[in-house]
Write an enzyme that holds these catalytic residues in place. Structure first.
Site, PDB file in Angstrom:
ATOM      1  N   ARG A 122       0.815  -1.224   0.000  1.00  0.00           N
ATOM      2  CA  ARG A 122       0.000   0.000   0.000  1.00  0.00           C
ATOM      3  C   ARG A 122       0.849   1.275   0.000  1.00  0.00           C
ATOM      4  O   ARG A 122       0.405   2.337   0.432  1.00  0.00           O
ATOM      5  CB  ARG A 122      -0.979   0.032   1.171  1.00  0.00           C
ATOM      6  CG  ARG A 122      -1.982  -1.101   1.145  1.00  0.00           C
ATOM      7  CD  ARG A 122      -3.170  -0.832   2.038  1.00  0.00           C
ATOM      8  NE  ARG A 122      -4.131  -1.893   1.902  1.00  0.00           N
ATOM      9  CZ  ARG A 122      -4.098  -3.006   2.615  1.00  0.00           C
ATOM     10  NH1 ARG A 122      -3.181  -3.173   3.544  1.00  0.00           N
ATOM     11  NH2 ARG A 122      -5.004  -3.934   2.422  1.00  0.00           N
ATOM     12  N   LYS A 144       3.433  12.141 -10.613  1.00  0.00           N
ATOM     13  CA  LYS A 144       2.588  11.361 -11.528  1.00  0.00           C
ATOM     14  C   LYS A 144       3.305  10.063 -11.853  1.00  0.00           C
ATOM     15  O   LYS A 144       4.438  10.078 -12.342  1.00  0.00           O
ATOM     16  CB  LYS A 144       2.343  12.131 -12.825  1.00  0.00           C
ATOM     17  CG  LYS A 144       1.224  13.131 -12.751  1.00  0.00           C
ATOM     18  CD  LYS A 144       0.893  13.658 -14.141  1.00  0.00           C
ATOM     19  CE  LYS A 144      -0.197  14.701 -14.085  1.00  0.00           C
ATOM     20  NZ  LYS A 144      -0.417  15.330 -15.405  1.00  0.00           N
ATOM     21  N   GLU A 186      10.716  19.942 -23.515  1.00  0.00           N
ATOM     22  CA  GLU A 186      10.021  20.233 -22.242  1.00  0.00           C
ATOM     23  C   GLU A 186      10.625  21.465 -21.562  1.00  0.00           C
ATOM     24  O   GLU A 186       9.914  22.245 -20.927  1.00  0.00           O
ATOM     25  CB  GLU A 186      10.097  19.032 -21.289  1.00  0.00           C
ATOM     26  CG  GLU A 186       9.374  17.780 -21.781  1.00  0.00           C
ATOM     27  CD  GLU A 186       7.855  17.792 -21.506  1.00  0.00           C
ATOM     28  OE1 GLU A 186       7.321  18.795 -20.996  1.00  0.00           O
ATOM     29  OE2 GLU A 186       7.214  16.770 -21.846  1.00  0.00           O
ATOM     30  N   LYS A 237       7.962  23.802 -12.357  1.00  0.00           N
ATOM     31  CA  LYS A 237       7.071  22.658 -12.165  1.00  0.00           C
ATOM     32  C   LYS A 237       6.653  22.555 -10.698  1.00  0.00           C
ATOM     33  O   LYS A 237       5.479  22.316 -10.390  1.00  0.00           O
ATOM     34  CB  LYS A 237       7.744  21.365 -12.639  1.00  0.00           C
ATOM     35  CG  LYS A 237       6.849  20.170 -12.389  1.00  0.00           C
ATOM     36  CD  LYS A 237       6.949  19.086 -13.390  1.00  0.00           C
ATOM     37  CE  LYS A 237       5.831  18.078 -13.167  1.00  0.00           C
ATOM     38  NZ  LYS A 237       5.891  16.930 -14.037  1.00  0.00           N
ATOM     39  N   GLU A 247      -4.014  18.054 -10.419  1.00  0.00           N
ATOM     40  CA  GLU A 247      -4.474  18.563 -11.718  1.00  0.00           C
ATOM     41  C   GLU A 247      -5.976  18.834 -11.771  1.00  0.00           C
ATOM     42  O   GLU A 247      -6.684  18.364 -12.653  1.00  0.00           O
ATOM     43  CB  GLU A 247      -4.061  17.609 -12.849  1.00  0.00           C
ATOM     44  CG  GLU A 247      -4.036  18.330 -14.198  1.00  0.00           C
ATOM     45  CD  GLU A 247      -3.334  17.535 -15.286  1.00  0.00           C
ATOM     46  OE1 GLU A 247      -2.241  17.034 -15.040  1.00  0.00           O
ATOM     47  OE2 GLU A 247      -3.908  17.434 -16.381  1.00  0.00           O
ATOM     48  N   ARG A 251      -2.326  22.756 -12.934  1.00  0.00           N
ATOM     49  CA  ARG A 251      -1.319  21.775 -13.360  1.00  0.00           C
ATOM     50  C   ARG A 251      -1.454  21.448 -14.843  1.00  0.00           C
ATOM     51  O   ARG A 251      -0.482  21.068 -15.491  1.00  0.00           O
ATOM     52  CB  ARG A 251      -1.400  20.503 -12.499  1.00  0.00           C
ATOM     53  CG  ARG A 251      -0.264  19.536 -12.833  1.00  0.00           C
ATOM     54  CD  ARG A 251      -0.046  18.476 -11.781  1.00  0.00           C
ATOM     55  NE  ARG A 251       1.028  17.594 -12.194  1.00  0.00           N
ATOM     56  CZ  ARG A 251       1.680  16.761 -11.405  1.00  0.00           C
ATOM     57  NH1 ARG A 251       1.367  16.698 -10.130  1.00  0.00           N
ATOM     58  NH2 ARG A 251       2.642  15.997 -11.863  1.00  0.00           N
ATOM     59  N   ASN A 255       0.739  20.899 -19.581  1.00  0.00           N
ATOM     60  CA  ASN A 255       0.424  20.150 -20.806  1.00  0.00           C
ATOM     61  C   ASN A 255       0.401  21.043 -22.034  1.00  0.00           C
ATOM     62  O   ASN A 255      -0.162  20.648 -23.066  1.00  0.00           O
ATOM     63  CB  ASN A 255      -0.918  19.434 -20.641  1.00  0.00           C
ATOM     64  CG  ASN A 255      -0.821  18.368 -19.578  1.00  0.00           C
ATOM     65  OD1 ASN A 255       0.156  17.641 -19.526  1.00  0.00           O
ATOM     66  ND2 ASN A 255      -1.810  18.313 -18.714  1.00  0.00           N
ATOM     67  N   HIS A 258       0.703  19.442 -25.370  1.00  0.00           N
ATOM     68  CA  HIS A 258       0.519  17.993 -25.203  1.00  0.00           C
ATOM     69  C   HIS A 258      -0.735  17.446 -25.880  1.00  0.00           C
ATOM     70  O   HIS A 258      -0.782  16.266 -26.187  1.00  0.00           O
ATOM     71  CB  HIS A 258       0.511  17.630 -23.717  1.00  0.00           C
ATOM     72  CG  HIS A 258       1.884  17.595 -23.105  1.00  0.00           C
ATOM     73  ND1 HIS A 258       2.686  18.706 -23.030  1.00  0.00           N
ATOM     74  CD2 HIS A 258       2.599  16.585 -22.550  1.00  0.00           C
ATOM     75  CE1 HIS A 258       3.828  18.382 -22.443  1.00  0.00           C
ATOM     76  NE2 HIS A 258       3.805  17.103 -22.147  1.00  0.00           N
ATOM     77  N   HIS A 262      -0.086  14.333 -28.033  1.00  0.00           N
ATOM     78  CA  HIS A 262      -0.638  12.994 -27.800  1.00  0.00           C
ATOM     79  C   HIS A 262      -1.272  12.435 -29.063  1.00  0.00           C
ATOM     80  O   HIS A 262      -1.174  11.238 -29.347  1.00  0.00           O
ATOM     81  CB  HIS A 262      -1.647  13.025 -26.644  1.00  0.00           C
ATOM     82  CG  HIS A 262      -0.977  13.219 -25.309  1.00  0.00           C
ATOM     83  ND1 HIS A 262      -1.642  13.656 -24.187  1.00  0.00           N
ATOM     84  CD2 HIS A 262       0.307  13.048 -24.919  1.00  0.00           C
ATOM     85  CE1 HIS A 262      -0.794  13.742 -23.175  1.00  0.00           C
ATOM     86  NE2 HIS A 262       0.394  13.380 -23.601  1.00  0.00           N
ATOM     87  N   HIS A 276       8.678  11.728 -27.357  1.00  0.00           N
ATOM     88  CA  HIS A 276       7.686  12.545 -26.647  1.00  0.00           C
ATOM     89  C   HIS A 276       8.034  14.040 -26.682  1.00  0.00           C
ATOM     90  O   HIS A 276       7.192  14.879 -27.019  1.00  0.00           O
ATOM     91  CB  HIS A 276       7.546  12.057 -25.201  1.00  0.00           C
ATOM     92  CG  HIS A 276       6.587  12.892 -24.395  1.00  0.00           C
ATOM     93  ND1 HIS A 276       5.228  12.904 -24.637  1.00  0.00           N
ATOM     94  CD2 HIS A 276       6.793  13.780 -23.386  1.00  0.00           C
ATOM     95  CE1 HIS A 276       4.640  13.745 -23.799  1.00  0.00           C
ATOM     96  NE2 HIS A 276       5.560  14.284 -23.032  1.00  0.00           N
TER      97      HIS A 276
HETATM   98  N1  GLY Z   1       4.003  16.098 -17.140  1.00  0.00           N
HETATM   99  C1  GLY Z   1       2.898  16.856 -16.727  1.00  0.00           C
HETATM  100  C2  GLY Z   1       2.647  16.804 -15.261  1.00  0.00           C
HETATM  101  O1  GLY Z   1       3.458  16.303 -14.525  1.00  0.00           O
HETATM  102  O2  GLY Z   1       1.623  17.266 -14.815  1.00  0.00           O
END
Ligand code: GLY
Length: 379
Positions: A122, A144, A186, A237, A247, A251, A255, A258, A262, A276
């Site tokens: 857990r 993430k 990025e 960030k 998010e 957040r 993107n 993105h 994507h 990417h």
């Molecule tokens: N790569 C986008 C984020 O971490 O929210």
């Protein structure tokens, strides 16, 4: 030349340490978090021959023993079979709640191992030691974690913050120019989304960040420039993640580029045709083009974005992607698979200028189609 960015999340705060020589200091930096002098390392087959011995030696300096799992390299490792392998291996190593798992690799390893760590018993703690520029400036920070599903990228996962991130700038020397520039997509994104001064600096100093034919004995100014590029990206960030960890709002700014990216990654089968960060760079150029067509910013802004990406020798336009692509409607349909769809509406990150991005759920499909049609016509 070592910088620290503190990610100040209540109860889950941690440092991102950025600089050269950090593998050698890994033991000293991780020891304060250990209940016993033993860690597990999960890495991949490209990173292991280059850097694993140095990491293990850095750990042994302070008496930390380690066991290692080496997984295949590549995006297909971010999947159920390798998650199962990793989780079962960690359990076989008798990893306990008080232990630390080290994710030693690029974004694939960081995402997979972070997710595995979030599920074992857990939740066990993990340390990110990112080896690619993309992972140092983006995926290792912010918690993430996850794997891909046959239904789409990153659709299975959890927010699980690392306990520490060690971004060793020396590791960037072993990247190919293509991988370095992919990560740079990025870095440039951070300037475009929220810091015009950083973008100015990238325009003047970005070329000095690029890999040299001989990366041994790098001049101090080049190392300092790389440390600053990573540090400023991570600061930005961290600020956004502190405001909106899961998010719900801001957040999504991360993107920028993105949604287009994507769709392009899906269209190219998540293959080597488009990395990417390359998709992010092209996607940022398209997002600025869309913003200009919507009257949000001057046409000079997308031109400036594309000029900088071109000056760096990066993929900038759809014409830089080899092979067939779907038509504009096909690409728009692929955007609909983006996991950030809310109530069936696509959210785009648009910009009122360089450094002035915002989230919009109000983008007319015909404007997106016109941008894509014109970009496809240039191929
Ligand atoms: N790569 C986008 C984020 O971490 O929210």
């Amino acid at each position: 030349m070592i910088e620290t960015v503190h990610v100040n999340l209540p109860g889950r705060a941690y440092d991102v340490v950025i600089g050269p020589g950090l593998l050698a200091q890994a033991g000293a930096r991780i020891t304060p978090f250990l209940r016993r002098p033993r860690v597990t390392i999960v890495t991949e087959e490209n990173v292991a021959p280059l850097h694993l011995a140095a990491l293990r030696q850095g750990l042994e300096e302070t008496g930390i023993t380690s066991e290692t799992l080496i997984l295949p390299a590549g995006e297909s490792t971010k999947s159920w079979p390798f998650l199962e392998q990793t989780v079962e291996w960690l359990l076989a190593q008798k990893v306990e709640r008080g232990d630390i798992v080290i994710a030693f690799g690029g974004g694939v390893i960081g995402d997979l191992v972070g997710f595995a760590a979030s599920t074992v018993r857990r939740g066990v703690r993990f340390v990110q030691i990112p080896t690619s520029l993309l992972a140092q400036v983006d995926s290792s920070v912010g918690g993430k974690t996850g794997i891909n599903s046959p239904s789409g990228k990153n659709l299975i996962g959890a927010f699980h913050q690392p306990t520490l991130v060690l971004a060793d700038i020396d590791l960037l020397s072993s990247l190919s120019e293509r991988d370095f520039l992919s990560g740079y997509g990025e870095v440039a994104k951070y300037g475009m989304l929220g810091d015009p001064d950083f973008f100015d600096w990238l325009e003047s100093d970005g070329p000095n960040l690029k890999p040299l034919a001989d990366e041994t004995a790098l001049p101090d100014d080049k190392i300092a420039a790389r440390v600053w590029a990573v540090t400023r990206s991570v600061q930005m960030k961290a600020d956004i993640v502190e405001r909106d960890e899961t998010e719900q709002g801001d957040r999504a700014l991360l993107n920028l580029g993105h949604t287009f990216c994507h769709a392009l990654e899906a269209a190219t089968g998540y293959s080597d045709r488009l990395l990417h960060g390359e998709g992010v760079a092209i996607g940022c150029a398209l997002a600025f083009e869309l913003s200009a067509r919507m009257g949000l910013c001057a046409q000079e802004e997308p031109s400036r974005v594309r000029a900088h990406l071109n000056a760096m020798g990066m993929k900038t336009d759809l014409s830089d992607i080899e092979g067939e692509l779907p038509d504009a409607h096909g690409l728009l349909a692929l955007m609909g698979q983006d996991k950030k769809v809310v109530d069936g509406q696509l959210r785009f990150i648009l910009a009122r200028g360089i450094g002035k991005a915002f989230v919009s759920a109000d983008v007319p499909a015909d404007k997106v189609l016109s941008v894509l049609n014109d970009a496809l016509a240039m191929r």
